[in-house]
Design a protein around this motif. Sequence first.
Motif, PDB file in Angstrom:
ATOM      1  N   THR A   1      -2.376   2.390  -8.244  1.00 21.14           N
ATOM      2  CA  THR A   1      -3.565   1.908  -8.789  1.00 21.14           C
ATOM      3  C   THR A   1      -3.678   2.304 -10.446  1.00 21.14           C
ATOM      4  N   ARG A   2      -4.770   1.672 -10.818  1.00 21.51           N
ATOM      5  CA  ARG A   2      -4.898   1.943 -12.288  1.00 21.51           C
ATOM      6  C   ARG A   2      -5.048   3.640 -12.544  1.00 21.51           C
ATOM      7  N   GLU A   3      -5.447   4.271 -11.648  1.00 21.24           N
ATOM      8  CA  GLU A   3      -5.550   5.703 -12.014  1.00 21.24           C
ATOM      9  C   GLU A   3      -4.329   6.341 -11.623  1.00 21.24           C
ATOM     10  N   GLY A   4      -3.272   5.893 -11.177  1.00 22.13           N
ATOM     11  CA  GLY A   4      -2.003   6.315 -11.310  1.00 22.13           C
ATOM     12  C   GLY A   4      -1.572   7.005  -9.850  1.00 22.13           C
ATOM     13  N   ARG A   5      -2.232   6.767  -8.849  1.00 24.48           N
ATOM     14  CA  ARG A   5      -2.322   7.199  -7.827  1.00 24.48           C
ATOM     15  C   ARG A   5      -1.819   6.298  -6.553  1.00 24.48           C
ATOM     16  N   GLU A   6      -1.246   6.692  -5.677  1.00 30.64           N
ATOM     17  CA  GLU A   6      -0.801   5.609  -4.374  1.00 30.64           C
ATOM     18  C   GLU A   6      -2.082   4.898  -3.894  1.00 30.64           C
ATOM     19  N   PRO A   7      -1.948   3.661  -3.609  1.00 28.61           N
ATOM     20  CA  PRO A   7      -3.157   3.034  -3.014  1.00 28.61           C
ATOM     21  C   PRO A   7      -3.299   3.622  -1.574  1.00 28.61           C
ATOM     22  N   SER A   8      -4.516   3.656  -1.036  1.00 34.40           N
ATOM     23  CA  SER A   8      -4.959   3.945   0.235  1.00 34.40           C
ATOM     24  C   SER A   8      -4.547   2.898   1.283  1.00 34.40           C
ATOM     25  N   LEU A   9      -4.407   3.207   2.541  1.00 41.90           N
ATOM     26  CA  LEU A   9      -3.978   2.204   3.410  1.00 41.90           C
ATOM     27  C   LEU A   9      -5.260   1.059   3.487  1.00 41.90           C
ATOM     28  N   GLY A  10      -6.440   1.341   3.248  1.00 37.01           N
ATOM     29  CA  GLY A  10      -7.644   0.547   3.357  1.00 37.01           C
ATOM     30  C   GLY A  10      -7.302  -0.346   1.977  1.00 37.01           C
ATOM     31  N   GLU A  11      -6.866   0.265   0.926  1.00 39.13           N
ATOM     32  CA  GLU A  11      -6.860  -0.771  -0.207  1.00 39.13           C
ATOM     33  C   GLU A  11      -5.782  -1.812  -0.064  1.00 39.13           C
ATOM     34  N   LEU A  12      -4.589  -1.130   0.672  1.00 42.75           N
ATOM     35  CA  LEU A  12      -3.470  -2.162   1.015  1.00 42.75           C
ATOM     36  C   LEU A  12      -3.876  -3.156   1.817  1.00 42.75           C
TER      37      LEU A  12
ATOM     38  N   ALA B   1      -3.927  -7.250   1.173  1.00 42.89           N
ATOM     39  CA  ALA B   1      -3.005  -8.131   1.880  1.00 42.89           C
ATOM     40  C   ALA B   1      -3.986  -9.211   2.476  1.00 42.89           C
ATOM     41  N   THR B   2      -4.999  -8.754   2.856  1.00 41.57           N
ATOM     42  CA  THR B   2      -6.099  -9.741   3.340  1.00 41.57           C
ATOM     43  C   THR B   2      -6.411 -10.892   2.244  1.00 41.57           C
ATOM     44  N   ARG B   3      -6.634 -10.337   1.290  1.00 47.46           N
ATOM     45  CA  ARG B   3      -6.979 -11.175   0.025  1.00 47.46           C
ATOM     46  C   ARG B   3      -6.005 -12.040  -0.191  1.00 47.46           C
ATOM     47  N   ASP B   4      -4.598 -11.436  -0.405  1.00 41.73           N
ATOM     48  CA  ASP B   4      -3.487 -12.712  -0.396  1.00 41.73           C
ATOM     49  C   ASP B   4      -3.248 -13.640   0.474  1.00 41.73           C
ATOM     50  N   VAL B   5      -3.283 -13.180   1.917  1.00 41.63           N
ATOM     51  CA  VAL B   5      -3.317 -13.834   2.993  1.00 41.63           C
ATOM     52  C   VAL B   5      -4.467 -15.048   2.817  1.00 41.63           C
ATOM     53  N   SER B   6      -5.527 -14.940   2.561  1.00 42.82           N
ATOM     54  CA  SER B   6      -6.686 -15.687   2.395  1.00 42.82           C
ATOM     55  C   SER B   6      -6.278 -16.572   1.325  1.00 42.82           C
ATOM     56  N   LEU B   7      -5.898 -16.225   0.149  1.00 40.26           N
ATOM     57  CA  LEU B   7      -5.475 -17.028  -1.016  1.00 40.26           C
ATOM     58  C   LEU B   7      -4.372 -17.880  -0.715  1.00 40.26           C
ATOM     59  N   LEU B   8      -3.367 -17.528   0.101  1.00 41.01           N
ATOM     60  CA  LEU B   8      -2.385 -18.298   0.537  1.00 41.01           C
ATOM     61  C   LEU B   8      -2.865 -19.439   1.381  1.00 41.01           C
TER      62      LEU B   8
END
Length: 173
Positions: free
Chosen positions: A9-20, A24-31
């Motif tokens: 993330t922008r804050e330098g931490r690993e993204p959470s499962l919810g963010e991932l 993924a949902t946003r990318d699949v929707s766009l696809l």
Amino acid sequence: MSSTSAGRTREGREPSLGELVALATRDVSLLVRQEIDLAKAELTRQATSAALGIGALAVAGGLGLCALIAVTIFLGELFTWAGLERYWSYLITALLYLVVAGILALFAVTRFRRLSPPERTIQTVKDDIAFLRRPTGAPKPAGPAPATASWSHDPATPQASPTHGQPAVLDGR
């Protein structure tokens, strides 16, 4: 929610499962939206081409019907010229048409009997569904081994493409 780049993330931490999951949902929707837009564009172009083809076919059918009427009159008059009564001439012409129609109907029936469902397509769709249902790390279900793709150098020979996620095996033909 912050966007991720290269797994952070922008804050330098690993993204959470919810963010991932959200990404993924946003990318699949766009696809899916992009695939639908592409399909609409292709279908519009094909529909225009089909409409022109249907129009030309309708005109050709009308001209063919006119020619059939002219040939019918010609055959009837030809038999009359050969010495038959006019009613017998046109009856013989009609019987000739019935014989030709019967032969064409038999040909059509034999062709229709040869039709079968698209078995390769059905199998690849089943394979794709099974792949999507199976988590990435899960073992494959028991049963016959999946067929590997073989690639031919002959463009006239249709070959199955590999299913998603399975590597293609080149057989060196």
